[in-house]
Motif scaffolding. Structure first.
Motif, mmCIF file in Angstrom:
data_model
loop_
_atom_site.group_PDB
_atom_site.id
_atom_site.type_symbol
_atom_site.label_atom_id
_atom_site.label_comp_id
_atom_site.label_asym_id
_atom_site.label_seq_id
_atom_site.Cartn_x
_atom_site.Cartn_y
_atom_site.Cartn_z
ATOM 1 N N LEU A 1 83.055 24.287 -5.530
ATOM 2 C CA LEU A 1 83.888 25.343 -6.122
ATOM 3 C C LEU A 1 83.920 26.601 -5.258
ATOM 4 N N GLY A 2 82.778 26.920 -4.658
ATOM 5 C CA GLY A 2 82.641 28.193 -3.945
ATOM 6 C C GLY A 2 83.363 28.220 -2.617
ATOM 7 N N LEU B 1 70.042 29.222 -0.894
ATOM 8 C CA LEU B 1 69.963 30.357 -1.823
ATOM 9 C C LEU B 1 70.411 29.959 -3.223
ATOM 10 N N GLY B 2 71.491 29.185 -3.300
ATOM 11 C CA GLY B 2 71.990 28.744 -4.605
ATOM 12 C C GLY B 2 70.942 27.913 -5.323
ATOM 13 N N PHE B 3 70.302 27.005 -4.590
ATOM 14 C CA PHE B 3 69.261 26.143 -5.166
ATOM 15 C C PHE B 3 68.077 26.985 -5.646
ATOM 16 N N THR C 1 73.742 22.071 -9.870
ATOM 17 C CA THR C 1 74.401 23.376 -9.778
ATOM 18 C C THR C 1 74.829 23.681 -8.342
ATOM 19 N N THR C 2 73.921 23.428 -7.381
ATOM 20 C CA THR C 2 74.223 23.730 -5.988
ATOM 21 C C THR C 2 75.399 22.889 -5.497
ATOM 22 N N THR C 3 75.406 21.613 -5.871
ATOM 23 C CA THR C 3 76.502 20.737 -5.450
ATOM 24 C C THR C 3 77.838 21.258 -5.977
ATOM 25 N N PHE D 1 75.415 33.931 -4.859
ATOM 26 C CA PHE D 1 74.455 33.489 -3.849
ATOM 27 C C PHE D 1 75.025 32.377 -2.975
ATOM 28 N N VAL D 2 76.085 31.737 -3.447
ATOM 29 C CA VAL D 2 76.740 30.702 -2.646
ATOM 30 C C VAL D 2 78.015 31.253 -2.004
ATOM 31 N N VAL D 3 78.817 31.978 -2.790
ATOM 32 C CA VAL D 3 80.111 32.447 -2.277
ATOM 33 C C VAL D 3 79.933 33.485 -1.170
ATOM 34 N N GLN D 4 79.012 34.422 -1.349
ATOM 35 C CA GLN D 4 78.903 35.503 -0.367
ATOM 36 C C GLN D 4 78.476 35.046 1.029
#
Lengths: 250, 223
Positions: free
Chosen positions: B27-28, B154-156, B20-22, B105-108
């Motif tokens: 994408l983010g 954070l994403g992880f 998911t994080t990758t 949590f990834v984009v911001q």
């Protein structure tokens, strides 16, 4: 990591597999039946060589998943209405429905001496809170409310009710001592034929509608011998003994 | 037996969080870059969509994903037409759900890192005749490195802690979709409080260490 896990899982599978040709059955199980079903599945795997893949959840959630394509082959519901509905909708195999357990309601306190064996404590009302499961979604909650109505105490005790989202959360309220007493499933406070602790009143079954828990074979399990085998096994003597030992009726 | 099942759940959780994080970092990054730079009228709306998982109950996200990815939903019919079958109750379905659930949590953090860079370094790069891609890889990425670390961590961590979405679209299937949080739910429902405590305490310790590490890094980068 994956290789190690795979090896561990293989080892576990080999231990539980006999010599019979092993097939697999995917089972959706109502959360309140988690512990007995784990035991029954282990016996089933030992006796038949088939493997049972168990998935647990709230009955309503499992219903949503099944109607949206979940790959379950057998469904053990917490009630008798959901399997009937699935059968009507053609998602379950017609005529495969049967009652695998009957739930028993208990008024329980984690402390000894709080609940007497006739439930008089309800009439005295000398407690701050009474825990019940949400009567709209949990059959045990609906049964508890029916009992209170039959005893004519529903209105008097209404301000003291604490509602758990499901029967497991209701058990946590009472077991943690946050609520003095509550209506639970007998199976939650019962092991090997007796109370695990605290004090209890086993509510007479005639005070509420029977808590029938029905199982049904789902469309995906129609031609699966393992699904039929587990359905039969659930009705057998070995499963019955396990089901009774957890405080369910049959 | 219990510990084998628990180990499988832990392995599956780590795998899900890593995948998911990758995907989210790939994408983010363009989304965050666009959000940080654009003057488009859609900026507010896109930003709000990205932030939706922060405020929506996981059950709502899970329910809509289940319905749209199911046999009667638009995504479900699309994936069936492609011949890959249905996504719910599979690892791939969990990945789709987690990508959406952990998106903010990834984009911001990435968006904030890109905004903090400002116009100046980009203008300098242009005067030195750097192309857009060159600028991005030689100027933006190194400057935004702390943002990428924060976003990844954070994403992880957020994916590891996911529960409502994975229970709804995963179906609690052993070895395939049963992650740690769902396994804790199983233990609690079976009144196996000791086992539930072990896994839960592990989650608390893991989350604490992750946040501690992030705070350390932040203080370090300020200095």
């Amino acid at each position: 990591m994956k290789a190690v896990l795979a090896r561990l899982l293989c080892a576990a599978a080999v231990l539980s597999c006999g010599t019979a040709p092993a097939a697999e059955v995917s089972v959706a199980v109502a959360a309140n039946f988690t512990a007995p079903m784990q035991k029954i599945a282990a016996e089933f795997e030992r006796d038949t060589g088939h493997k049972a893949r168990l998935a647990f959840g709230a009955t309503g959630k499992l219903y949503a998943q099944i109607t949206n394509g979940a790959p379950f082959e057998l469904f053990l519901s917490a009630d008798d209405t959901t399997p009937a509905k699935l059968e009507q909708e053609g998602v379950a195999v017609a005529g495969s429905r049967f009652t695998y357990a009957i739930g028993r309601l208990v008024l329980w306190s984690a402390q000894p001496g709080v609940v007497d064996d006739k439930g008089e404590v309800l009439k005295r009302g000398a407690f701050a809170h009474l825990a019940v499961a949400n009567p709209k979604t949990a059959p045990y909650g609906a049964a508890a409310m029916a009992v209170l109505r039959r005893l004519g105490l529903a209105d008097a005790l209404a301000p003291k009710l604490v509602t758990g989202e499901n029967i497991a959360q209701t058990h946590q309220f009472v077991a943690s001592g946050n609520v003095e007493l509550g209506f639970l499933a007998l199976s939650q406070v019962w092991a090997d034929g007796r109370l695990t602790g605290g004090s209890a009143w086993q509510v007479p079954a005639e005070l509420h509608e029977p808590l029938r828990q029905d199982a049904v074979i789902l469309a995906a399990g129609r031609d699966k011998p393992a699904a039929r085998a587990l359905a039969d096994y659930l009705r057998g003597a070995k499963a019955a003994a396990i089901i009774r030992s957890y405080g369910y009726g049959l | 037996m219990t510990s084998v099942v628990d180990l499988a759940a832990i392995g599956l959780t780590l795998e899900l969080a890593a995948v998911t994080t990758t995907i989210l970092l790939v994408l983010g990054t363009p989304v965050a870059w666009w959000l940080a730079r654009t003057r488009s009228a859609f900026k507010g709306a896109v930003g709000a969509v990205v932030a939706l998982p922060l405020v929506l109950p996981p059950t709502v996200i899970g329910f809509y994903l289940l319905v749209t990815m199911g046999p009667h939903g638009p995504i479900g019919q699309f994936t069936q037409a492609l011949g890959i079958g249905l996504l719910p109750f599979s690892f791939a379905g969990l990945v789709v759900g987690s990508v959406f659930y952990s998106l903010p949590f990834v984009v911001q953090p990435l968006q904030q890192a890109f905004e903090a860079i400002g116009e100046r370094p980009l203008e300098v790069a242009v005067t030195l005749r750097a192309g857009a891609l060159d600028t991005f890889f030689s100027v933006v990425l190194p400057l935004a490195r702390p943002g990428f670390v924060t976003a990844a961590v954070l994403g992880f961590a957020h994916t590891v802690g996911e529960f409502g979405v994975v229970l709804m679209i995963g179906g609690n299937i052993p070895d395939r979709t049963r992650v740690v949080s769902v396994q804790i739910y199983n233990h609690v429902e079976a009144l196996e409080y000791a086992e539930a405590h072990w896994l839960s305490a592990g989650m608390v310790v893991f989350s604490f260490l992750v946040l501690l590490l992030l705070n350390r890094r932040k203080r370090g980068s300020v200095r």
